[in-house]
Design a protein around this motif. Sequence first.
Motif, PDB file in Angstrom:
ATOM      1  N   SER A 145     -91.935  -1.869  55.619  1.00  0.00           N
ATOM      2  CA  SER A 145     -91.139  -2.870  56.337  1.00  0.00           C
ATOM      3  C   SER A 145     -91.240  -4.199  55.610  1.00  0.00           C
ATOM      4  O   SER A 145     -92.276  -4.532  55.043  1.00  0.00           O
ATOM      5  CB  SER A 145     -91.625  -3.023  57.786  1.00  0.00           C
ATOM      6  OG  SER A 145     -92.881  -3.676  57.831  1.00  0.00           O
ATOM      7  N   THR A 194     -91.717  -7.904  55.551  1.00  0.00           N
ATOM      8  CA  THR A 194     -92.262  -8.994  56.347  1.00  0.00           C
ATOM      9  C   THR A 194     -92.270 -10.262  55.500  1.00  0.00           C
ATOM     10  O   THR A 194     -92.885 -10.287  54.433  1.00  0.00           O
ATOM     11  CB  THR A 194     -93.691  -8.662  56.813  1.00  0.00           C
ATOM     12  OG1 THR A 194     -93.679  -7.401  57.489  1.00  0.00           O
ATOM     13  CG2 THR A 194     -94.227  -9.738  57.741  1.00  0.00           C
ATOM     14  N   HIS A 195     -91.596 -11.298  55.988  1.00  0.00           N
ATOM     15  CA  HIS A 195     -91.421 -12.526  55.205  1.00  0.00           C
ATOM     16  C   HIS A 195     -91.621 -13.754  56.088  1.00  0.00           C
ATOM     17  O   HIS A 195     -91.550 -13.673  57.317  1.00  0.00           O
ATOM     18  CB  HIS A 195     -89.996 -12.604  54.627  1.00  0.00           C
ATOM     19  CG  HIS A 195     -89.659 -11.531  53.660  1.00  0.00           C
ATOM     20  ND1 HIS A 195     -89.631 -11.712  52.293  1.00  0.00           N
ATOM     21  CD2 HIS A 195     -89.315 -10.233  53.859  1.00  0.00           C
ATOM     22  CE1 HIS A 195     -89.289 -10.585  51.693  1.00  0.00           C
ATOM     23  NE2 HIS A 195     -89.089  -9.670  52.630  1.00  0.00           N
ATOM     24  N   TRP A 254     -94.407 -14.057  59.431  1.00  0.00           N
ATOM     25  CA  TRP A 254     -94.599 -12.655  59.814  1.00  0.00           C
ATOM     26  C   TRP A 254     -93.336 -12.047  60.409  1.00  0.00           C
ATOM     27  O   TRP A 254     -93.382 -11.332  61.418  1.00  0.00           O
ATOM     28  CB  TRP A 254     -95.750 -12.501  60.815  1.00  0.00           C
ATOM     29  CG  TRP A 254     -96.935 -13.366  60.538  1.00  0.00           C
ATOM     30  CD1 TRP A 254     -97.431 -14.374  61.317  1.00  0.00           C
ATOM     31  CD2 TRP A 254     -97.785 -13.313  59.386  1.00  0.00           C
ATOM     32  NE1 TRP A 254     -98.527 -14.950  60.732  1.00  0.00           N
ATOM     33  CE2 TRP A 254     -98.772 -14.318  59.547  1.00  0.00           C
ATOM     34  CE3 TRP A 254     -97.821 -12.519  58.234  1.00  0.00           C
ATOM     35  CZ2 TRP A 254     -99.773 -14.542  58.600  1.00  0.00           C
ATOM     36  CZ3 TRP A 254     -98.811 -12.741  57.296  1.00  0.00           C
ATOM     37  CH2 TRP A 254     -99.773 -13.735  57.482  1.00  0.00           C
ATOM     38  N   LYS A 266     -92.168 -11.549  50.034  1.00  0.00           N
ATOM     39  CA  LYS A 266     -92.586 -10.466  50.918  1.00  0.00           C
ATOM     40  C   LYS A 266     -94.107 -10.444  51.017  1.00  0.00           C
ATOM     41  O   LYS A 266     -94.814 -10.552  50.010  1.00  0.00           O
ATOM     42  CB  LYS A 266     -92.075  -9.124  50.388  1.00  0.00           C
ATOM     43  CG  LYS A 266     -92.369  -7.944  51.302  1.00  0.00           C
ATOM     44  CD  LYS A 266     -91.683  -6.684  50.797  1.00  0.00           C
ATOM     45  CE  LYS A 266     -91.921  -5.518  51.752  1.00  0.00           C
ATOM     46  NZ  LYS A 266     -91.180  -4.311  51.352  1.00  0.00           N
ATOM     47  N   GLU A 267     -94.613 -10.308  52.239  1.00  0.00           N
ATOM     48  CA  GLU A 267     -96.057 -10.256  52.450  1.00  0.00           C
ATOM     49  C   GLU A 267     -96.626  -8.929  51.928  1.00  0.00           C
ATOM     50  O   GLU A 267     -96.042  -7.867  52.118  1.00  0.00           O
ATOM     51  CB  GLU A 267     -96.388 -10.397  53.940  1.00  0.00           C
ATOM     52  CG  GLU A 267     -95.894 -11.681  54.590  1.00  0.00           C
ATOM     53  CD  GLU A 267     -96.653 -12.915  54.141  1.00  0.00           C
ATOM     54  OE1 GLU A 267     -97.666 -12.775  53.410  1.00  0.00           O
ATOM     55  OE2 GLU A 267     -96.231 -14.032  54.523  1.00  0.00           O
ATOM     56  N   TYR A 309     -99.345  -7.386  66.523  1.00  0.00           N
ATOM     57  CA  TYR A 309     -98.025  -7.996  66.688  1.00  0.00           C
ATOM     58  C   TYR A 309     -97.392  -7.715  68.050  1.00  0.00           C
ATOM     59  O   TYR A 309     -97.796  -6.821  68.764  1.00  0.00           O
ATOM     60  CB  TYR A 309     -97.078  -7.687  65.539  1.00  0.00           C
ATOM     61  CG  TYR A 309     -96.688  -6.275  65.206  1.00  0.00           C
ATOM     62  CD1 TYR A 309     -96.978  -5.180  66.001  1.00  0.00           C
ATOM     63  CD2 TYR A 309     -95.972  -6.039  64.023  1.00  0.00           C
ATOM     64  CE1 TYR A 309     -96.576  -3.916  65.647  1.00  0.00           C
ATOM     65  CE2 TYR A 309     -95.571  -4.769  63.655  1.00  0.00           C
ATOM     66  CZ  TYR A 309     -95.877  -3.715  64.466  1.00  0.00           C
ATOM     67  OH  TYR A 309     -95.479  -2.452  64.108  1.00  0.00           O
ATOM     68  N   SER A 362     -93.185   2.304  59.247  1.00  0.00           N
ATOM     69  CA  SER A 362     -92.370   1.253  58.626  1.00  0.00           C
ATOM     70  C   SER A 362     -90.910   1.402  59.010  1.00  0.00           C
ATOM     71  O   SER A 362     -90.200   0.404  59.183  1.00  0.00           O
ATOM     72  CB  SER A 362     -92.507   1.295  57.101  1.00  0.00           C
ATOM     73  OG  SER A 362     -93.801   0.919  56.692  1.00  0.00           O
ATOM     74  N   LYS A 368     -99.014  -6.397  52.644  1.00  0.00           N
ATOM     75  CA  LYS A 368     -99.725  -6.066  53.866  1.00  0.00           C
ATOM     76  C   LYS A 368    -100.642  -4.853  53.706  1.00  0.00           C
ATOM     77  O   LYS A 368    -100.460  -4.027  52.821  1.00  0.00           O
ATOM     78  CB  LYS A 368     -98.722  -5.791  55.001  1.00  0.00           C
ATOM     79  CG  LYS A 368     -97.673  -6.887  55.203  1.00  0.00           C
ATOM     80  CD  LYS A 368     -96.848  -6.647  56.445  1.00  0.00           C
ATOM     81  CE  LYS A 368     -96.069  -5.362  56.431  1.00  0.00           C
ATOM     82  NZ  LYS A 368     -94.970  -5.351  55.444  1.00  0.00           N
ATOM     83  N   THR A 420     -90.575  -9.472  60.730  1.00  0.00           N
ATOM     84  CA  THR A 420     -90.137  -8.119  60.393  1.00  0.00           C
ATOM     85  C   THR A 420     -88.623  -8.110  60.193  1.00  0.00           C
ATOM     86  O   THR A 420     -87.896  -8.753  60.941  1.00  0.00           O
ATOM     87  CB  THR A 420     -90.519  -7.142  61.516  1.00  0.00           C
ATOM     88  OG1 THR A 420     -91.938  -7.166  61.690  1.00  0.00           O
ATOM     89  CG2 THR A 420     -90.092  -5.725  61.176  1.00  0.00           C
TER      90      THR A 420
END
Length: 384
Positions: A212, A214-215, A161, A203-204, A367, A82, A206, A163
């Motif tokens: 990290s 991820t939005h 997605w 925020k995702e 990714y 992360s 995950k 970062t």
Amino acid sequence: MQFQLTEEQLMIQKAARDFALQQCLPGVIERDEKQLFPKEQVMQLADLGFMGMMVDPAYGGAGMDTISYVLAMEEISKVDASVSVCMSVNNSLVCWGLEAYGNEDQKKQYLTPLAQGKKDGELYIGAFLLSEPEAGSDASSQRTTAEDKGDYYLLNGTKNWITNGSSASVYLVIAQTDVTKGPAGINVFIVEKNWPGVSVGAKENKMGIRGSDTHSISFTDVKVPKENRIGEEGFGFKFAMKTLAGGRIGIASQALGIASGAFERSLAYAKQRKAFGKEIMQHQAIQFKLADMATKVEAARLLCLKAAWEKDNKKDYTLSSSMAKVFASEAAMWIATEAVQIHGGYGYVKEYHVERLMRDAKITQIYEGTSEVQRIVIGRSVLK
């Protein structure tokens, strides 16, 4: 052909290893469980010069080579992927793209603080906005639009997605300015997060790299000054492809780190865990697993270093970066899974770390170009 690192590269590798063990390892399980962004660790990376490792010192960077970047990424990814993905995005996708293709004013205004990772004592990092709800691997199918209004562009759309989505101060946004031109109608823009009309989604939640942030990022009638377009009209798609080729070296190095971290933990565990009256490392079934793990780690490392060497020597590294990414990411997934198996029941609980490494490994196959996309790139080159 040289297989020996320079003194400077060895120093950077050691600095990254010490940082990972001293600053990232404490609290890594809690950050993963609670999805806590590692702001403190990223700020410390900035102090080390690791947020702009390859940027010219004239623009606030450390002026290091790509091989040093690979070494640092591996060491940090062994402990906390992360943290390393935040570093990778800022280095490979944001700083590199700005330095390679931005004009002098853009470099002075944005690249310098991004390379330093700080501005006025606060965290200052970037994000790369390409993926959309319907444009992932098919990067040419951009739905985000930038309408030319004369002195500015009017930006509308949604990116997925992302970062560093909420932590970044600056976004590099890929958008369509002329749908009739297809990829030739795509541009890239520097957008500041605090501009009116920019909205950061939730925020995702995950499976891996949970620290990290991820939005999704949405744009509603965002006015982007003409001077914030990078390159000539229609340069955006080429910018994205060129930038991602370098980004793949970063993610390949992240995968390498996850793989080598899982291997090192498995080796240490196999030396102290006993079964049937002896250490499990003495059982051939475990020895064979460790042998295959060690071989895959070494092969992945050599592929990453080759791609880095080609980049440093101004050669075409498109093929080598794709090979490094597909091999390292798939090796990471396999090795991390085998690490859980070697640990047995202990591998399934968080305190032994390998279950987290297995979850973190999966995203490296997805990714910055899925394994399938990498095989397309490699296949086209092979069939030339």
